[in-house]
Scaffold this motif. Structure first.
Motif, PDB file in Angstrom:
ATOM      1  N   GLY A  62      63.735  70.536  28.972  1.00  0.00           N
ATOM      2  CA  GLY A  62      63.890  69.133  28.629  1.00  0.00           C
ATOM      3  C   GLY A  62      65.151  68.776  27.897  1.00  0.00           C
ATOM      4  N   GLY A  63      65.733  69.716  27.158  1.00  0.00           N
ATOM      5  CA  GLY A  63      66.959  69.406  26.432  1.00  0.00           C
ATOM      6  C   GLY A  63      66.774  68.251  25.472  1.00  0.00           C
ATOM      7  N   ALA A  64      67.658  67.249  25.560  1.00  0.00           N
ATOM      8  CA  ALA A  64      67.613  66.109  24.647  1.00  0.00           C
ATOM      9  C   ALA A  64      66.454  65.166  24.944  1.00  0.00           C
ATOM     10  CB  ALA A  64      68.935  65.340  24.711  1.00  0.00           C
ATOM     11  N   CYS A  65      65.888  65.255  26.133  1.00  0.00           N
ATOM     12  CA  CYS A  65      64.762  64.380  26.496  1.00  0.00           C
ATOM     13  C   CYS A  65      63.461  65.032  26.031  1.00  0.00           C
ATOM     14  CB  CYS A  65      64.728  64.145  28.008  1.00  0.00           C
ATOM     15  SG  CYS A  65      66.097  63.180  28.624  1.00  0.00           S
ATOM     16  N   ASP A  66      63.203  64.931  24.747  1.00  0.00           N
ATOM     17  CA  ASP A  66      62.085  65.673  24.192  1.00  0.00           C
ATOM     18  C   ASP A  66      60.975  64.759  23.697  1.00  0.00           C
ATOM     19  OD1 ASP A  66      63.276  64.599  21.965  1.00  0.00           O
ATOM     20  OD2 ASP A  66      63.760  66.507  21.014  1.00  0.00           O
ATOM     21  N   GLY A  67      59.918  65.379  23.213  1.00  0.00           N
ATOM     22  CA  GLY A  67      58.758  64.722  22.651  1.00  0.00           C
ATOM     23  C   GLY A  67      57.682  65.765  22.493  1.00  0.00           C
ATOM     24  N   TYR A  68      57.584  66.346  21.295  1.00  0.00           N
ATOM     25  CA  TYR A  68      56.676  67.472  21.083  1.00  0.00           C
ATOM     26  C   TYR A  68      55.824  67.242  19.840  1.00  0.00           C
ATOM     27  CZ  TYR A  68      60.744  69.467  23.561  1.00  0.00           C
ATOM     28  OH  TYR A  68      61.796  69.687  24.417  1.00  0.00           O
ATOM     29  N   GLU A  69      54.720  67.958  19.794  1.00  0.00           N
ATOM     30  CA  GLU A  69      53.931  68.044  18.566  1.00  0.00           C
ATOM     31  C   GLU A  69      54.088  69.463  18.030  1.00  0.00           C
ATOM     32  OE1 GLU A  69      49.482  67.187  16.721  1.00  0.00           O
ATOM     33  OE2 GLU A  69      49.706  67.467  18.884  1.00  0.00           O
ATOM     34  N   TYR A  70      54.775  69.577  16.934  1.00  0.00           N
ATOM     35  CA  TYR A  70      55.023  70.891  16.331  1.00  0.00           C
ATOM     36  C   TYR A  70      53.883  71.254  15.382  1.00  0.00           C
ATOM     37  CZ  TYR A  70      59.891  70.686  17.957  1.00  0.00           C
ATOM     38  OH  TYR A  70      61.021  70.617  18.739  1.00  0.00           O
ATOM     39  N   ASP A  71      53.445  72.516  15.447  1.00  0.00           N
ATOM     40  CA  ASP A  71      52.406  72.996  14.542  1.00  0.00           C
ATOM     41  C   ASP A  71      52.860  72.839  13.093  1.00  0.00           C
ATOM     42  OD1 ASP A  71      50.859  73.701  16.696  1.00  0.00           O
ATOM     43  OD2 ASP A  71      51.464  75.810  16.684  1.00  0.00           O
ATOM     44  N   ASN A  72      51.966  72.342  12.264  1.00  0.00           N
ATOM     45  CA  ASN A  72      52.208  72.203  10.826  1.00  0.00           C
ATOM     46  C   ASN A  72      53.349  71.252  10.481  1.00  0.00           C
ATOM     47  OD1 ASN A  72      50.189  74.240  10.301  1.00  0.00           O
ATOM     48  ND2 ASN A  72      51.725  75.784  10.847  1.00  0.00           N
ATOM     49  N   THR A  73      53.822  70.496  11.457  1.00  0.00           N
ATOM     50  CA  THR A  73      54.899  69.535  11.200  1.00  0.00           C
ATOM     51  C   THR A  73      54.516  68.134  11.665  1.00  0.00           C
ATOM     52  OG1 THR A  73      56.584  71.261  11.392  1.00  0.00           O
ATOM     53  CG2 THR A  73      57.330  68.990  11.646  1.00  0.00           C
ATOM     54  N   GLY A  74      54.064  68.016  12.931  1.00  0.00           N
ATOM     55  CA  GLY A  74      53.658  66.725  13.454  1.00  0.00           C
ATOM     56  C   GLY A  74      54.415  66.353  14.704  1.00  0.00           C
ATOM     57  N   PHE A  75      54.235  65.129  15.139  1.00  0.00           N
ATOM     58  CA  PHE A  75      54.912  64.627  16.330  1.00  0.00           C
ATOM     59  C   PHE A  75      56.393  64.440  16.032  1.00  0.00           C
ATOM     60  CE2 PHE A  75      50.533  62.951  17.006  1.00  0.00           C
ATOM     61  CZ  PHE A  75      50.268  63.583  18.207  1.00  0.00           C
ATOM     62  N   VAL A  76      57.236  64.784  17.023  1.00  0.00           N
ATOM     63  CA  VAL A  76      58.683  64.657  16.868  1.00  0.00           C
ATOM     64  C   VAL A  76      59.292  64.110  18.153  1.00  0.00           C
ATOM     65  CG1 VAL A  76      60.870  65.857  16.469  1.00  0.00           C
ATOM     66  CG2 VAL A  76      58.818  66.551  15.203  1.00  0.00           C
ATOM     67  N   ILE A  77      60.063  63.050  18.010  1.00  0.00           N
ATOM     68  CA  ILE A  77      60.921  62.559  19.091  1.00  0.00           C
ATOM     69  C   ILE A  77      62.320  62.412  18.488  1.00  0.00           C
ATOM     70  CG2 ILE A  77      59.534  61.420  20.868  1.00  0.00           C
ATOM     71  CD1 ILE A  77      59.237  59.023  19.119  1.00  0.00           C
ATOM     72  N   ARG A  78      63.245  63.240  18.967  1.00  0.00           N
ATOM     73  CA  ARG A  78      64.592  63.200  18.384  1.00  0.00           C
ATOM     74  C   ARG A  78      65.299  61.898  18.729  1.00  0.00           C
ATOM     75  NH1 ARG A  78      66.932  69.181  19.794  1.00  0.00           N
ATOM     76  NH2 ARG A  78      66.057  68.634  21.827  1.00  0.00           N
ATOM     77  N   GLY A  79      65.038  61.389  19.928  1.00  0.00           N
ATOM     78  CA  GLY A  79      65.687  60.160  20.371  1.00  0.00           C
ATOM     79  C   GLY A  79      64.912  59.556  21.509  1.00  0.00           C
ATOM     80  N   GLY A  80      65.401  58.453  22.017  1.00  0.00           N
ATOM     81  CA  GLY A  80      64.743  57.787  23.138  1.00  0.00           C
ATOM     82  C   GLY A  80      65.780  57.162  24.044  1.00  0.00           C
ATOM     83  N   ARG A  81      65.437  56.973  25.292  1.00  0.00           N
ATOM     84  CA  ARG A  81      66.378  56.417  26.259  1.00  0.00           C
ATOM     85  C   ARG A  81      65.863  55.083  26.796  1.00  0.00           C
ATOM     86  NH1 ARG A  81      68.089  59.761  23.813  1.00  0.00           N
ATOM     87  NH2 ARG A  81      68.860  61.826  24.369  1.00  0.00           N
ATOM     88  N   GLU A  82      66.689  54.053  26.663  1.00  0.00           N
ATOM     89  CA  GLU A  82      66.374  52.796  27.335  1.00  0.00           C
ATOM     90  C   GLU A  82      66.654  52.981  28.825  1.00  0.00           C
ATOM     91  OE1 GLU A  82      69.214  51.948  24.886  1.00  0.00           O
ATOM     92  OE2 GLU A  82      68.102  50.956  23.270  1.00  0.00           O
ATOM     93  N   VAL A  83      65.805  52.433  29.655  1.00  0.00           N
ATOM     94  CA  VAL A  83      65.894  52.676  31.098  1.00  0.00           C
ATOM     95  C   VAL A  83      66.242  51.380  31.814  1.00  0.00           C
ATOM     96  CG1 VAL A  83      64.713  53.603  33.121  1.00  0.00           C
ATOM     97  CG2 VAL A  83      64.194  54.522  30.862  1.00  0.00           C
ATOM     98  N   ASP A  84      67.112  51.483  32.801  1.00  0.00           N
ATOM     99  CA  ASP A  84      67.634  50.342  33.551  1.00  0.00           C
ATOM    100  C   ASP A  84      67.045  50.365  34.964  1.00  0.00           C
ATOM    101  OD1 ASP A  84      69.178  48.389  34.756  1.00  0.00           O
ATOM    102  OD2 ASP A  84      71.094  49.239  34.216  1.00  0.00           O
TER     103      ASP A  84
END
Length: 591
Positions: A62-84
């Protein structure tokens, strides 16, 4: 490889390329560009999946297109992409990828139906004074001088903008306007970034200028971008027996460039902590994602800041590109992009609400029920008077498939990570997740005596520092990024945000897919057109609409022009009276 437009090419299936049975493919990294290239190799190149190898240093694609739930940390989305809706290559790909959400549908079908039934829009684009409407009122607030500066940039040749910064072409007339507030926060531009990239963005998205203030220009996926786009693509490739090699770090690629052709001859890897290599022939195609916008990114947690790791690691994506670039001038100049993390960083934070205390403050600003399953903020809400230039958004909920129904997951980001906050008197980069949440709650209008308790007990916030997230916006010139297919290349291509293709713009998922498509079609000589970049920059209707909206509806005759120009305009308007040109100008409210 050639460009095309229209249904004739886009609906056709290409013939099987000659000699594809004897070829193999190696893809460096598993970001969207590599995954897309693998899919085009399967679908249009008709290459057997078992001959396609994706080499990934991490344990997940996935590279930069991420979205994970890390153990003992929580949900993480580094960034998001607007779509055209005008991402021609992206939709060419995803109309073939089965949806994981809707049986019998493609990812494109799912996305199209979702955004038809629940169209995107923002009901409050910016706030001031701790949650009050900033009353930008959909206006760009540009002076006549500012509008003319943007128009002048639109028509400036690329060559005249090499290595120049935005602050060199825009005066305070633009940089203090609502236009710049909307633009810089939507696309993450800074004043010192590339004037060339700014110009290319204006031309690429001129058809969306009118939809910028309320985000009607963009669309979003049902879930986070990993689960809505990357995971279906991975499942498609798995189903076709594409080989994923996780835990495999590519350190270098060796080339023979001594003759009139350039050939990739060896891939140097580390696998199972052991140095190894893959010998290549001219029938072994190599697809290289060079550089990386999320390299050196770090995750903190509720009680720990995310580290600001500026020193690029040996063996990382930038280090690999440096080794490649040293072998031939046509392979680009990585140090034009990654030399100063102070100019290319911003921070994000993923906030998960844990009870019913914070959601009413979100609803007060976005004017929608965040638990409805429909559009919430409709894009980022920018805190106009934030020292960090904080923006935040909640997309449709749930944002993760396994997210508890009584929780919300949202995203916060700040462009000025080195400035003390308004409430938390520390730079954003030094803050824990809890402290970032406190600053955000302050700007939501939460009473100060409740902020700390709410940030600690009613939310879990995970900070993320990305030192090189906008490295591709650093001032540059032709040749700093390698061409997708460098001159003389026999068996390799460059993919992603640091490869060069014509007319399209980086920091978009379309760019990743376009470079993938062009590379596969070229190296396999696939006889089917690559969709041309949407041609709004050559459509007089889009140009007139952009002119009208940038001027907040001002008539041509009311613009403060040089007297000679104004007199010439007056004479021209007389001559077009009664013509279709006059009808067009009236239709777009310019006269």
């Amino acid at each position: 490889m050639y460009y095309s437009k229209g249904n004739y090419e886009s609906l056709a299936r290409p013939e099987k390329p000659k000699g594809v049975e004897s070829k193999s493919a190696y893809l460096i990294g598993s970001g969207l560009a590599s995954l897309a290239a693998a899919a085009f190799l399967v679908r249009d190149g008709q290459m057997e999946g078992k001959r396609i190898h994706i080499l990934e240093k991490d344990s997940l694609a996935g590279g930069a297109c991420d979205g994970y739930e890390y153990d003992n940390t929580g949900f993480v989305i580094r960034g998001g992409r607007e779509v055209d809706n005008r991402y021609e290559c992206l939709w060419d790909l995803f109309h073939s990828i089965p949806s994981l959400e809707v049986e019998g549908a493609s990812v494109l079908d799912e996305f199209y139906w979702l955004n038809k039934h629940d169209p995107n829009s923002s009901l409050m684009r910016a706030t001031v004074n701790r949650g009050e409407d900033a009353h930008t009122d959909g206006k760009f607030g540009l002076s006549d001088k500012g509008t003319q500066e943007i128009t002048r940039l639109f028509f400036t040749p690329d060559e005249a903008l090499y290595n120049r910064r935005i602050s060199e072409v825009f005066s305070e007339e633009v940089l203090n306007s609502n236009f710049w507030l909307y633009w810089r926060t939507m696309f993450a531009f800074e004043n010192w970034h590339s004037a060339l990239e700014m110009k290319l963005y204006i031309k690429r998205f001129v058809h969306h200028i009118g939809g910028m203030p309320d985000f009607t220009a963009v669309r979003f996926t049902k879930l986070n971008q990993y689960e809505s786009m990357i995971l279906p693509l991975v499942r498609y490739l798995d189903a076709h027996n594409v080989q994923f090699h996780y835990g495999t770090k590519v350190e270098n690629i060796q080339f023979d460039t001594k003759t009139d052709k350039k050939v990739a001859t060896r891939i140097d890897i580390i696998r199972d902590n052991q140095k190894d290599h893959i010998d290549l022939t001219e029938d072994d195609l190599v697809f290289i994602t060079n550089g990386g916008c999320v390299e050196n990114s770090s995750i903190g947690n509720q009680n720990t800041p995310a580290a600001f790791n500026q020193e690029l690691k040996q063996g990382g994506g930038w280090d690999m590109w440096r080794k490649i670039a040293a072998q031939d001038p046509s392979f680009g100049h990585p140090d034009k992009f990654c030399y100063d993390a102070e100019q290319s960083n911003w921070m994000s934070a993923t906030v998960t609400t844990l009870d019913n205390r914070i959601p009413p403050y979100i609803q007060n600003i976005c004017k929608r029920d965040p638990f409805s399953g429909k559009v919430v903020t409709g894009g980022i809400v920018t805190v106009k008077d934030s020292n960090w230039l904080l923006s935040w958004t909640f997309n449709r909920q749930p944002h993760f498939r396994n997210q508890p129904k009584d929780q919300l997951v949202g995203w916060i980001y700040g462009l000025f990570t080195d400035k003390p906050g308004n409430y938390i008197k520390k730079p954003m980069r030094d803050c824990t997740g809890k402290e970032i949440c406190m600053e955000w709650l302050y700007h939501l209008g939460v009473p100060e005596n409740q902020i700390e308790d709410m940030a600690e007990n009613s939310a879990n916030t995970v900070p993320c520092m990305m030192p090189y997230i906008t490295a591709f916006f650093m001032p540059r010139e032709a040749g700093d990024r390698p061409a997708v297919i460098p001159a003389g290349s026999v068996n390799f291509a460059f993919l992603g945000q640091f490869a060069e293709t014509t007319r399209d713009t980086i920091f978009t998922i379309e760019y990743s897919v376009r470079t993938a498509m062009e590379s596969v079609y070229t190296l396999l000589n696939i006889d089917r057109g690559v969709p041309e970049v949407w041609s709004s920059t050559y459509d007089i209707r889009d140009l007139l609409n952009a002119t009208s909206t940038l001027s907040d509806g001002k008539k041509l005759t009311d613009i403060n022009l040089d007297p000679t120009v104004k007199a010439t305009l007056g004479e021209a308007l007389k001559k077009i009276a009664g013509t279709d040109i006059e009808k067009l100008l009236k239709e777009y409210h310019l006269i």
